[in-house]
Design an enzyme around this catalytic site. Sequence first.
Site, PDB file in Angstrom:
ATOM      1  N   LYS A  90      -3.694   3.299  -2.588  1.00  0.00           N
ATOM      2  CA  LYS A  90      -4.950   3.876  -2.642  1.00  0.00           C
ATOM      3  C   LYS A  90      -4.451   5.547  -1.203  1.00  0.00           C
ATOM      4  O   LYS A  90      -4.510   5.577  -0.481  1.00  0.00           O
ATOM      5  CB  LYS A  90      -5.741   3.376  -1.884  1.00  0.00           C
ATOM      6  N   MET A  99      -7.173   9.042  10.413  1.00  0.00           N
ATOM      7  CA  MET A  99      -7.876   9.247   8.679  1.00  0.00           C
ATOM      8  C   MET A  99      -9.136  10.481   9.396  1.00  0.00           C
ATOM      9  O   MET A  99      -9.844  10.442   8.773  1.00  0.00           O
ATOM     10  CB  MET A  99      -8.906   8.332   7.814  1.00  0.00           C
ATOM     11  N   ASP A 159       0.786  -1.365   0.107  1.00  0.00           N
ATOM     12  CA  ASP A 159      -0.092  -0.553  -0.024  1.00  0.00           C
ATOM     13  C   ASP A 159       0.550   1.729   0.168  1.00  0.00           C
ATOM     14  O   ASP A 159       2.290   1.365   0.063  1.00  0.00           O
ATOM     15  CB  ASP A 159      -1.019   0.273   1.135  1.00  0.00           C
TER      16      ASP A 159
HETATM   17  C1  LIG Z   1      -5.978   3.518   6.127  1.00  0.00           C
HETATM   18  S1  LIG Z   1      -5.430   4.019   8.085  1.00  0.00           S
HETATM   19  C2  LIG Z   1      -4.137   2.398   8.350  1.00  0.00           C
HETATM   20  C3  LIG Z   1      -3.931   2.555   9.593  1.00  0.00           C
HETATM   21  C4  LIG Z   1      -3.006   1.284   9.664  1.00  0.00           C
HETATM   22  N1  LIG Z   1      -3.949  -0.323   9.595  1.00  0.00           N
HETATM   23  C5  LIG Z   1      -2.217   1.618  10.833  1.00  0.00           C
HETATM   24  O1  LIG Z   1      -2.741   0.294  11.762  1.00  0.00           O
HETATM   25  O2  LIG Z   1      -1.779   2.125  11.513  1.00  0.00           O
HETATM   26  C6  LIG Z   1      -4.051   5.083   7.341  1.00  0.00           C
HETATM   27  C7  LIG Z   1      -4.734   6.453   8.390  1.00  0.00           C
HETATM   28  O3  LIG Z   1      -3.332   6.214   9.136  1.00  0.00           O
HETATM   29  C8  LIG Z   1      -3.156   7.162  10.165  1.00  0.00           C
HETATM   30  N2  LIG Z   1      -1.440   6.682  10.454  1.00  0.00           N
HETATM   31  C9  LIG Z   1      -0.938   5.806   9.490  1.00  0.00           C
HETATM   32  N3  LIG Z   1       0.137   6.121   9.752  1.00  0.00           N
HETATM   33  C10 LIG Z   1       1.100   6.878   9.589  1.00  0.00           C
HETATM   34  C11 LIG Z   1       1.916   7.725  10.140  1.00  0.00           C
HETATM   35  N4  LIG Z   1       3.022   7.141  10.091  1.00  0.00           N
HETATM   36  N5  LIG Z   1       1.818   9.306  10.690  1.00  0.00           N
HETATM   37  C12 LIG Z   1       0.663   9.347  10.975  1.00  0.00           C
HETATM   38  N6  LIG Z   1      -0.741   8.873  10.920  1.00  0.00           N
HETATM   39  C13 LIG Z   1      -0.579   7.827  10.053  1.00  0.00           C
HETATM   40  C14 LIG Z   1      -3.850   8.068   9.275  1.00  0.00           C
HETATM   41  O4  LIG Z   1      -4.415   8.189   9.877  1.00  0.00           O
HETATM   42  C15 LIG Z   1      -3.763   7.067   8.539  1.00  0.00           C
HETATM   43  O5  LIG Z   1      -4.732   8.421   7.097  1.00  0.00           O
END
Ligand SMILES: C[S@@+](CC[C@H](N)C(=O)[O-])C[C@H]1O[C@@H](n2cnc3c(N)ncnc32)[C@H](O)[C@@H]1O
Length: 246
Positions: free
Chosen positions: A58, A173, A36
């Site tokens: 995405k 998100m 991803d």
């Molecule tokens: C589709 S979700 C996936 C979450 C992921 N599965 C997890 O467990 O962290 C994507 C969201 O996770 C958060 N996110 C993921 N990586 C991040 C990072 N390094 N810093 C800040 N927010 C992050 C943000 O809110 C982003 O829009």
Amino acid sequence: MTIGKVYLVGAGPGDPGLLTIKAKGILELSDVVIYDALVSDAILVSINPLAEKINVGKRRGNHSLLQSEITDLLIAKAKEHAIVTRLKGGDPFVFGRGGEEMADLVAAGVSVDVVPGVTAGIAVPAYAGIPVTHRDYGSSVVFVTGHEAAGKYRPKVNWRSLAQAAETMVIYMGIYNLPFIVAELLTAGLEGDTPIALIRNGTRPDQAELISTLAEVVAQAQAIEFAPPAIAIVGRVVDFKHDCMC
Ligand SMILES: C[S@@+](CC[C@H](N)C(=O)[O-])C[C@H]1O[C@@H](n2cnc3c(N)ncnc32)[C@H](O)[C@@H]1O
């Protein structure tokens, strides 16, 4: 009939040091890795150099592959290869559609193993010096998606109930819907001076933070054009960062 197995692997939030030993071992042995947008370049270098690497990333409003197309791709690759890895940011089962993909693969007769990852909702605040629970600042925490509410007649997330239910709220998100979410939390009775932190690209070299209050955060975030991907943390745990000068 498939010959291979699909490994549903969590990559963590970005820092390659947060990749689990099990995940690293699978990446090194993979024949195909389907990943991803949020998987960092620093993680991608761990992949077997001979593996086929496919980015199905995405980003909001820019779906490069539909979910059903990703599943079809995984099934097709599992028919040809022994080790097919579906690599996702953070943890595959935390707002990562890992459950949906697993169900589709199992229904198609594909064998699946899950390798949990370090989720952004815990690691990103931690790297910013914010513990999501602390006996003196907040004893309960809720993890919630901020993606649900926009434009829906009946939002699935009941922000007003959540505001009363947990002392710490970790919102994935939530940047696009921040004005709506903040308005709901204030209507639910949270004070305007309730601390909130927005953290973008957490655990990565370009991590960026905005520490604010519910009353001020929307204007401040708009003024600096604070962009996703980011986690929002609401609650007194945010004050810990200042109090301990972390
Ligand atoms: C589709 S979700 C996936 C979450 C992921 N599965 C997890 O467990 O962290 C994507 C969201 O996770 C958060 N996110 C993921 N990586 C991040 C990072 N390094 N810093 C800040 N927010 C992050 C943000 O809110 C982003 O829009």
